[in-house]
Write an enzyme that holds these catalytic residues in place. Structure first.
Site, PDB file in Angstrom:
ATOM      1  N   ASN A   1       1.026  -1.147   0.117  1.00 39.25           N
ATOM      2  CA  ASN A   1      -0.005   0.116  -0.071  1.00 39.25           C
ATOM      3  C   ASN A   1       0.812   1.212   0.018  1.00 39.25           C
ATOM      4  O   ASN A   1       0.291   2.459  -0.181  1.00 39.25           O
ATOM      5  CB  ASN A   1      -1.015  -0.006   1.130  1.00 39.25           C
ATOM      6  CG  ASN A   1      -2.030  -1.233   0.707  1.00 39.25           C
ATOM      7  OD1 ASN A   1      -2.141  -1.517  -0.297  1.00 39.25           O
ATOM      8  ND2 ASN A   1      -2.884  -1.531   1.862  1.00 39.25           N
TER       9      ASN A   1
ATOM     10  N   CYS B   1     -10.394  -4.182  -5.547  1.00 44.87           N
ATOM     11  CA  CYS B   1     -11.392  -5.537  -4.833  1.00 44.87           C
ATOM     12  C   CYS B   1     -12.614  -4.980  -4.413  1.00 44.87           C
ATOM     13  O   CYS B   1     -12.656  -3.665  -4.302  1.00 44.87           O
ATOM     14  CB  CYS B   1     -10.546  -5.776  -3.473  1.00 44.87           C
ATOM     15  SG  CYS B   1      -9.133  -6.813  -3.593  1.00 44.87           S
TER      16      CYS B   1
ATOM     17  N   ASP C   1      -7.732  -4.320   7.212  1.00 45.35           N
ATOM     18  CA  ASP C   1      -7.028  -5.384   6.322  1.00 45.35           C
ATOM     19  C   ASP C   1      -6.654  -6.632   7.287  1.00 45.35           C
ATOM     20  O   ASP C   1      -6.508  -7.680   6.625  1.00 45.35           O
ATOM     21  CB  ASP C   1      -5.595  -4.813   5.802  1.00 45.35           C
ATOM     22  CG  ASP C   1      -5.994  -3.545   4.723  1.00 45.35           C
ATOM     23  OD1 ASP C   1      -5.082  -3.067   4.275  1.00 45.35           O
ATOM     24  OD2 ASP C   1      -7.150  -3.353   4.484  1.00 45.35           O
TER      25      ASP C   1
ATOM     26  N   ARG D   1      -2.228 -10.230  -5.937  1.00 41.10           N
ATOM     27  CA  ARG D   1      -2.160  -8.821  -6.140  1.00 41.10           C
ATOM     28  C   ARG D   1      -1.138  -8.005  -5.085  1.00 41.10           C
ATOM     29  O   ARG D   1      -0.886  -6.993  -4.950  1.00 41.10           O
ATOM     30  CB  ARG D   1      -3.405  -8.250  -6.058  1.00 41.10           C
ATOM     31  CG  ARG D   1      -4.239  -8.226  -7.563  1.00 41.10           C
ATOM     32  CD  ARG D   1      -5.483  -7.331  -7.449  1.00 41.10           C
ATOM     33  NE  ARG D   1      -5.207  -6.207  -6.639  1.00 41.10           N
ATOM     34  CZ  ARG D   1      -5.806  -5.557  -5.951  1.00 41.10           C
ATOM     35  NH1 ARG D   1      -6.956  -6.221  -5.242  1.00 41.10           N
ATOM     36  NH2 ARG D   1      -5.429  -4.264  -5.348  1.00 41.10           N
TER      37      ARG D   1
HETATM   38  C1  EPZ Z   1      -6.373   2.041   1.401  1.00 41.11           C
HETATM   39  O1  EPZ Z   1      -7.800   2.038   0.725  1.00 41.11           O
HETATM   40  C2  EPZ Z   1      -5.572   0.555   1.284  1.00 41.11           C
HETATM   41  N1  EPZ Z   1      -5.337   0.340  -0.095  1.00 41.11           N
HETATM   42  C3  EPZ Z   1      -6.864  -0.518   1.732  1.00 41.11           C
HETATM   43  O2  EPZ Z   1      -6.139  -1.592   1.571  1.00 41.11           O
HETATM   44  C4  EPZ Z   1      -6.993  -0.274   3.203  1.00 41.11           C
HETATM   45  O3  EPZ Z   1      -8.111  -1.312   3.639  1.00 41.11           O
HETATM   46  C5  EPZ Z   1      -7.717   1.026   3.277  1.00 41.11           C
HETATM   47  O4  EPZ Z   1      -6.697   2.140   2.835  1.00 41.11           O
HETATM   48  C6  EPZ Z   1      -7.892   1.538   4.851  1.00 41.11           C
HETATM   49  O5  EPZ Z   1      -6.778   1.380   5.601  1.00 41.11           O
HETATM   50  C7  EPZ Z   1      -4.234   1.036  -0.500  1.00 41.11           C
HETATM   51  O6  EPZ Z   1      -3.759   1.904   0.254  1.00 41.11           O
HETATM   52  C8  EPZ Z   1      -3.935   0.529  -1.974  1.00 41.11           C
HETATM   53  P1  EPZ Z   1      -9.810   4.776   2.313  1.00 41.11           P
HETATM   54  P2  EPZ Z   1      -8.155   3.384   0.662  1.00 41.11           P
HETATM   55  O7  EPZ Z   1      -9.733   5.928   1.142  1.00 41.11           O
HETATM   56  O8  EPZ Z   1      -7.327   4.400   0.076  1.00 41.11           O
HETATM   57  C9  EPZ Z   1     -14.237   5.809   2.234  1.00 41.11           C
HETATM   58  C10 EPZ Z   1      -5.919  -3.976   1.208  1.00 41.11           C
HETATM   59  O9  EPZ Z   1      -6.286  -4.986   1.479  1.00 41.11           O
HETATM   60  N2  EPZ Z   1     -13.982   6.920   1.239  1.00 41.11           N
HETATM   61  O10 EPZ Z   1      -8.892   4.951   3.639  1.00 41.11           O
HETATM   62  O11 EPZ Z   1      -9.129   2.958  -0.778  1.00 41.11           O
HETATM   63  C11 EPZ Z   1     -14.077   4.321   1.688  1.00 41.11           C
HETATM   64  O12 EPZ Z   1     -15.503   3.781   1.005  1.00 41.11           O
HETATM   65  C12 EPZ Z   1      -6.552  -2.660   0.781  1.00 41.11           C
HETATM   66  O13 EPZ Z   1      -4.685  -3.817   0.981  1.00 41.11           O
HETATM   67  C13 EPZ Z   1     -14.965   7.475   0.868  1.00 41.11           C
HETATM   68  O14 EPZ Z   1     -16.099   7.590   1.408  1.00 41.11           O
HETATM   69  O15 EPZ Z   1      -9.204   3.560   1.836  1.00 41.11           O
HETATM   70  C14 EPZ Z   1     -14.005   3.266   2.819  1.00 41.11           C
HETATM   71  O16 EPZ Z   1     -15.298   3.204   3.771  1.00 41.11           O
HETATM   72  C15 EPZ Z   1      -8.077  -3.040   0.793  1.00 41.11           C
HETATM   73  N3  EPZ Z   1     -14.679   8.598  -0.006  1.00 41.11           N
HETATM   74  C16 EPZ Z   1     -13.286   4.358   3.686  1.00 41.11           C
HETATM   75  O17 EPZ Z   1     -13.487   5.653   3.210  1.00 41.11           O
HETATM   76  C17 EPZ Z   1     -13.458   8.636  -0.624  1.00 41.11           C
HETATM   77  O18 EPZ Z   1     -13.119   9.511  -1.358  1.00 41.11           O
HETATM   78  C18 EPZ Z   1     -11.681   3.862   3.972  1.00 41.11           C
HETATM   79  O19 EPZ Z   1     -11.245   4.459   2.433  1.00 41.11           O
HETATM   80  C19 EPZ Z   1     -12.444   7.780  -0.127  1.00 41.11           C
HETATM   81  C20 EPZ Z   1     -12.942   6.847   0.715  1.00 41.11           C
END
Ligand code: EPZ
Length: 422
Positions: A25, A118, A307, A399
């Site tokens: 990540n 995912c 995660d 992945r």
């Molecule tokens: C990152 O995803 C990680 N992926 C995820 O890991 C991880 O689960 C997640 O952070 C939380 O720690 C990468 O870094 C590539 P978020 P990200 O934006 O950035 C909501 C894995 O298994 N949200 O913190 O997409 C969203 O719907 C993956 O390695 C909005 O509503 O996570 C979610 O409910 C899975 N609007 C929450 O925030 C937005 O514009 C967390 O999202 C963005 C996010």
């Protein structure tokens, strides 16, 4: 139609040493970040995962030179072109969206197809877009494609309604080249964000406060080449802590930053798992004592990582009593439970919560990896189940885990891959 599966003969105790790879990540953000430079950037400690291959395709579509030597990737954006990213490669991973921030920062415009990734329930990018608009971008969306354009990027104060990891990083990418000062409030504090900010700072960016909930950026004209080593993957490390607790006798896990795993380590201790933290390594003594049930509530960092709740669920099936996992990040991140129940687990689902009734012996079965960390949970289940487990949709696992089969075979697991007829 045939399909490649991971097959595991369960019941073999694991012993020995495993070395954790670079953080996925961080990697999926660091690689796009390099294009903000006007000169070559070297990244060391790059994990061998399919997301990196997908990103390299996108870099080449932008006419960047990409060279790979072992775990070192050199990206040379000297002859890079301002081109749209609309090929199928964009859909191979959600983190393609980081090219929005870097191309907006570099060219003040970007055209990119909606990212994939995912299925973990709705995954909007509204907070990313709100940040880009605050910096001066006009955003249109047609035929699954975003078009962002700004006459110029002007620093601004941006409050994130949710401490989103992706939005924090993506806004950082645009802000480092914006005119003047940007302040991101309620920013995410994950270690991967600090790693990305460290690279940008070495490239000449002016960033303060990363790792706290308020990040301040002074925009700069140019960013130059440098080199960077990726931090260890705390989610892979956490996965192997759980593997060792579930199926290990004595396992040494190297290349860890224990501080990044505090929430998991304290939960494993609460369960009765014996561990020794020695510098950047942890020794786990598995199977020494009965496991106690615990309750987990996922939070943003430094809370318990969302995660890791899926892999830990497998261990919780082996603990006496009822454990509970409450998801506050992705309410639908429970598709692994149905698969674990096929192997003998007894897990019930409520609103954004799973109740794991333990301890239940697990037996081999054919199960499906519905997403990356579900795949990890099923690998752990296969290691402790009696008989053979076959896991389908293993592209999810590849992945995010660097050569997981090889690492497990080195520890004594009986794990192979072969084709099955669907
Ligand atoms: C990152 O995803 C990680 N992926 C995820 O890991 C991880 O689960 C997640 O952070 C939380 O720690 C990468 O870094 C590539 P978020 P990200 O934006 O950035 C909501 C894995 O298994 N949200 O913190 O997409 C969203 O719907 C993956 O390695 C909005 O509503 O996570 C979610 O409910 C899975 N609007 C929450 O925030 C937005 O514009 C967390 O999202 C963005 C996010």
């Amino acid at each position: 139609m045939s399909e490649r599966v991971i097959a595991i003969e369960g019941g073999y105790k694991l012993n020995g040493t495993v070395r954790i790879s670079g953080a996925k990540n961080a990697t999926v953000a660091l690689i796009p970040a390099t294009v903000l430079s006007d000169e070559p950037v070297e990244i060391y400690g790059v994990p061998e995962i399919s997301d990196v291959k997908a990103l390299a395709i996108l870099l080449k579509e932008l006419n960047c030179e990409v060279s790979v030597e072992g775990d070192k990737v050199t990206i040379d954006p000297t002859h890079m072109k301002d081109l749209p990213l609309v090929s199928d490669a964009v859909n191979k991973l959600r983190a393609s969206y980081y090219f929005m921030g870097v191309l907006l920062g570099k060219y003040k415009r970007v055209k990119i197809k909606m990212p994939g990734g995912c299925y973990l329930g709705p995954r909007p990018i509204d907070l990313h877009l709100k940040g880009f608009e605050a910096l001066g971008a006009k955003i249109t969306y047609e035929d699954d494609t975003y078009i962002l354009e700004a006459d110029e990027l002007i620093g601004n104060r941006i409050y994130l309604d949710f401490a989103s990891v992706g939005a924090t990083i993506n806004i950082l990418f645009a802000a480092v080249k914006a005119k003047g000062k940007t302040v991101i409030e309620n920013a995410a504090k994950e270690p991967e964000i600090i790693d990305v900010a460290n690279l940008l700072t070495k490239m000449g960016a002016k960033i303060r406060g990363v790792g706290t909930d308020t990040i301040t950026i002074e925009g700069v004209e140019h960013l130059h080449g440098t080199f960077h080593e990726i931090i260890p993957d705390r989610i892979e490390a956490g996965t192997f802590l759980v593997i060792a607790a579930a199926a290990g006798e004595k396992v040494l896990i190297q290349n860890i930053i224990p501080q990044h795993l505090e929430a998991l380590i304290s939960k494993l201790k609460e369960m009765g798992v014996e561990m020794e933290v020695i510098g950047d390594s942890i020794i786990v003594y598995g199977g020494r004592a009965p496991l106690h049930h615990v309750n987990i509530k996922t939070q943003t960092y430094p809370g318990f990582a969302t995660d890791l709740q899926q892999p830990l669920t497998t261990l919780l099936t082996q603990a006496e009593g009822d454990s509970q996992v409450k998801e506050t990040i992705y309410a639908e991140r429970f598709k692994h439970c149905e698969q674990l129940n096929k192997m003998g687990a007894n897990i019930e689902l409520e609103e954004a919560t799973s109740i794991i009734h333990g301890a239940t012996p697990l037996h081999g079965a054919r199960v499906e990896a519905t997403d990356l960390r579900c795949g990890a949970a099923l690998v752990i289940a296969g290691l402790i189940a009696t008989g053979k487990t076959e896991i389908t949709n293993i592209y999810h696992i590849d992945r995010g885990y660097d050569n997981i089969d090889h690492k497990l075979i080195t520890l004594g697991a009986h794990i192979t891959r072969y084709e099955i007829d669907d």
